[in-house]
Write a protein that holds these residues in place. Structure first.
Motif, PDB file in Angstrom:
ATOM      1  N   GLU A 130       5.767   7.253  -4.035  1.00 27.61           N
ATOM      2  CA  GLU A 130       6.622   6.581  -3.047  1.00 27.61           C
ATOM      3  C   GLU A 130       7.426   5.447  -3.688  1.00 27.61           C
ATOM      4  OE1 GLU A 130       4.034   7.203   1.067  1.00 27.61           O
ATOM      5  OE2 GLU A 130       3.487   5.572  -0.299  1.00 27.61           O
ATOM      6  N   ILE A 131       6.766   4.665  -4.517  1.00 27.64           N
ATOM      7  CA  ILE A 131       7.467   3.581  -5.213  1.00 27.64           C
ATOM      8  C   ILE A 131       8.528   4.166  -6.144  1.00 27.64           C
ATOM      9  CG2 ILE A 131       7.213   1.653  -6.835  1.00 27.64           C
ATOM     10  CD1 ILE A 131       4.315   1.348  -5.729  1.00 27.64           C
ATOM     11  N   GLY A 132       8.161   5.212  -6.861  1.00 28.05           N
ATOM     12  CA  GLY A 132       9.099   5.857  -7.778  1.00 28.05           C
ATOM     13  C   GLY A 132      10.343   6.372  -7.081  1.00 28.05           C
ATOM     14  N   GLN A 175      -3.518  11.163  -6.317  1.00 30.64           N
ATOM     15  CA  GLN A 175      -2.622  10.087  -5.907  1.00 30.64           C
ATOM     16  C   GLN A 175      -3.224   8.723  -6.209  1.00 30.64           C
ATOM     17  OE1 GLN A 175      -1.563  10.554  -1.793  1.00 30.64           O
ATOM     18  NE2 GLN A 175       0.146  11.901  -2.315  1.00 30.64           N
ATOM     19  N   VAL A 176      -2.373   7.839  -6.728  1.00 30.37           N
ATOM     20  CA  VAL A 176      -2.779   6.463  -6.988  1.00 30.37           C
ATOM     21  C   VAL A 176      -2.095   5.575  -5.955  1.00 30.37           C
ATOM     22  CG1 VAL A 176      -2.697   4.553  -8.647  1.00 30.37           C
ATOM     23  CG2 VAL A 176      -3.106   6.895  -9.449  1.00 30.37           C
ATOM     24  N   ILE A 177      -2.893   4.758  -5.281  1.00 33.17           N
ATOM     25  CA  ILE A 177      -2.396   3.828  -4.267  1.00 33.17           C
ATOM     26  C   ILE A 177      -2.229   2.463  -4.930  1.00 33.17           C
ATOM     27  CG2 ILE A 177      -2.828   2.754  -2.023  1.00 33.17           C
ATOM     28  CD1 ILE A 177      -2.619   5.810  -1.865  1.00 33.17           C
ATOM     29  N   VAL A 178      -1.082   1.838  -4.694  1.00 34.74           N
ATOM     30  CA  VAL A 178      -0.799   0.525  -5.261  1.00 34.74           C
ATOM     31  C   VAL A 178      -0.721  -0.489  -4.125  1.00 34.74           C
ATOM     32  CG1 VAL A 178       0.760  -0.812  -6.729  1.00 34.74           C
ATOM     33  CG2 VAL A 178       0.545   1.665  -7.087  1.00 34.74           C
ATOM     34  N   LYS A 185       0.833  -1.209   0.000  1.00 31.97           N
ATOM     35  CA  LYS A 185       0.000   0.000   0.000  1.00 31.97           C
ATOM     36  C   LYS A 185       0.866   1.257   0.000  1.00 31.97           C
ATOM     37  CE  LYS A 185      -3.815   2.298   2.265  1.00 31.97           C
ATOM     38  NZ  LYS A 185      -4.594   2.452   3.475  1.00 31.97           N
ATOM     39  N   GLN A 186       1.375   1.579  -1.200  1.00 34.06           N
ATOM     40  CA  GLN A 186       2.192   2.772  -1.390  1.00 34.06           C
ATOM     41  C   GLN A 186       1.640   3.569  -2.561  1.00 34.06           C
ATOM     42  OE1 GLN A 186       6.543   2.290  -1.315  1.00 34.06           O
ATOM     43  NE2 GLN A 186       6.171   0.111  -0.958  1.00 34.06           N
ATOM     44  N   THR A 187       1.951   4.863  -2.554  1.00 34.84           N
ATOM     45  CA  THR A 187       1.579   5.686  -3.701  1.00 34.84           C
ATOM     46  C   THR A 187       2.585   5.435  -4.824  1.00 34.84           C
ATOM     47  OG1 THR A 187       2.926   7.592  -3.070  1.00 34.84           O
ATOM     48  CG2 THR A 187       0.658   7.506  -2.204  1.00 34.84           C
ATOM     49  N   LYS A 229      11.659   5.194  -4.265  1.00 35.73           N
ATOM     50  CA  LYS A 229      12.465   4.044  -3.831  1.00 35.73           C
ATOM     51  C   LYS A 229      13.239   3.428  -4.988  1.00 35.73           C
ATOM     52  CE  LYS A 229       9.782   2.698   0.144  1.00 35.73           C
ATOM     53  NZ  LYS A 229       8.746   1.850   0.670  1.00 35.73           N
ATOM     54  N   LEU A 230      12.630   3.415  -6.169  1.00 33.83           N
ATOM     55  CA  LEU A 230      13.237   2.739  -7.324  1.00 33.83           C
ATOM     56  C   LEU A 230      13.952   3.699  -8.272  1.00 33.83           C
ATOM     57  CD1 LEU A 230      10.335   0.281  -8.217  1.00 33.83           C
ATOM     58  CD2 LEU A 230      12.254  -0.069  -6.653  1.00 33.83           C
ATOM     59  N   SER A 231      13.915   4.993  -7.960  1.00 32.26           N
ATOM     60  CA  SER A 231      14.496   6.016  -8.848  1.00 32.26           C
ATOM     61  C   SER A 231      13.891   5.947 -10.246  1.00 32.26           C
ATOM     62  CB  SER A 231      16.020   5.875  -8.924  1.00 32.26           C
ATOM     63  OG  SER A 231      16.602   6.061  -7.659  1.00 32.26           O
ATOM     64  N   LEU A 232      12.564   5.820 -10.289  1.00 36.63           N
ATOM     65  CA  LEU A 232      11.834   5.793 -11.561  1.00 36.63           C
ATOM     66  C   LEU A 232      10.821   6.929 -11.571  1.00 36.63           C
ATOM     67  CD1 LEU A 232      11.056   1.963 -11.912  1.00 36.63           C
ATOM     68  CD2 LEU A 232      12.779   3.273 -13.167  1.00 36.63           C
ATOM     69  N   ASP A 233      10.707   7.617 -12.698  1.00 36.04           N
ATOM     70  CA  ASP A 233       9.712   8.677 -12.795  1.00 36.04           C
ATOM     71  C   ASP A 233       8.348   8.066 -13.113  1.00 36.04           C
ATOM     72  OD1 ASP A 233       9.304   8.492 -15.710  1.00 36.04           O
ATOM     73  OD2 ASP A 233      11.298   9.378 -15.870  1.00 36.04           O
ATOM     74  N   SER A 234       7.303   8.858 -12.923  1.00 34.69           N
ATOM     75  CA  SER A 234       5.945   8.328 -13.101  1.00 34.69           C
ATOM     76  C   SER A 234       5.679   7.933 -14.545  1.00 34.69           C
ATOM     77  CB  SER A 234       4.897   9.325 -12.610  1.00 34.69           C
ATOM     78  OG  SER A 234       4.954  10.505 -13.371  1.00 34.69           O
TER      79      SER A 234
END
Length: 162
Positions: A66-68, A102-105, A61-63, A70-75
């Protein structure tokens, strides 16, 4: 690196390809991508999808942001990746009720149930590298150090060398 003088200029002697760190990292990256492509094939996952799942396995349950981070990835890269994960039943994406932007994953049941199997499969494949714990930790540390050093170089510093 050897230096020589030419008409009052100090010139660095060119490094051979095999002596350049960037070439070693580039080749290792290509081989790692191929290695993980084969490793993750039974699960129909790409390496970027796998690391996105790893981020969610560590903290569900991250936005997307937030994932981006952590992974150094843009949206722009992460959104299609997450869309494919959702289409393949690995995650669920929903809009935040408090902020529609915001999108929650969240992990799906499939992702939760297959986590241990995938971790074990990846570990078994990594064992083929024949790293002992110390060499593995030293290698990871050296790569993290290189990454941190690269991140600390300011674009202004680079442009001032031109």
């Amino acid at each position: 690196m050897k230096l020589h003088f030419e008409e009052n200029l100090i010139m660095a002697e060119p490094r051979l390809l095999d002596d350049q760190l960037c070439v070693a990292v580039y080749n290792a990256n290509k081989r790692f991508n191929r290695f993980y492509m084969e490793t993750l094939k039974p699960y129909n996952l790409t390496f970027p999808q796998y690391i996105a799942l790893c981020a969610l396995w560590e903290n569900d349950k991250q936005t997307v942001n937030e994932i981006g981070e952590k992974l150094s990835l843009d949206s722009g890269t992460l959104t299609p990746l997450l869309r494919r994960l959702e289409q393949n039943g690995w995650v669920k994406r929903t809009r935040s009720k408090s902020d529609e932007r915001q999108v929650i994953v969240r992990l799906s049941t499939k992702a939760k149930e297959q986590r241990d199997e995938i971790y074990q499969h990846v570990t078994d494949c990594q064992d083929l590298l024949a790293y002992d714990d110390v060499t593995y930790a030293d290698s990871r540390s050296a790569v993290k150090d290189l990454s941190n050093r690269l991140a600390s170089v300011d674009e202004h510093d680079l442009s001032s060398l031109a």
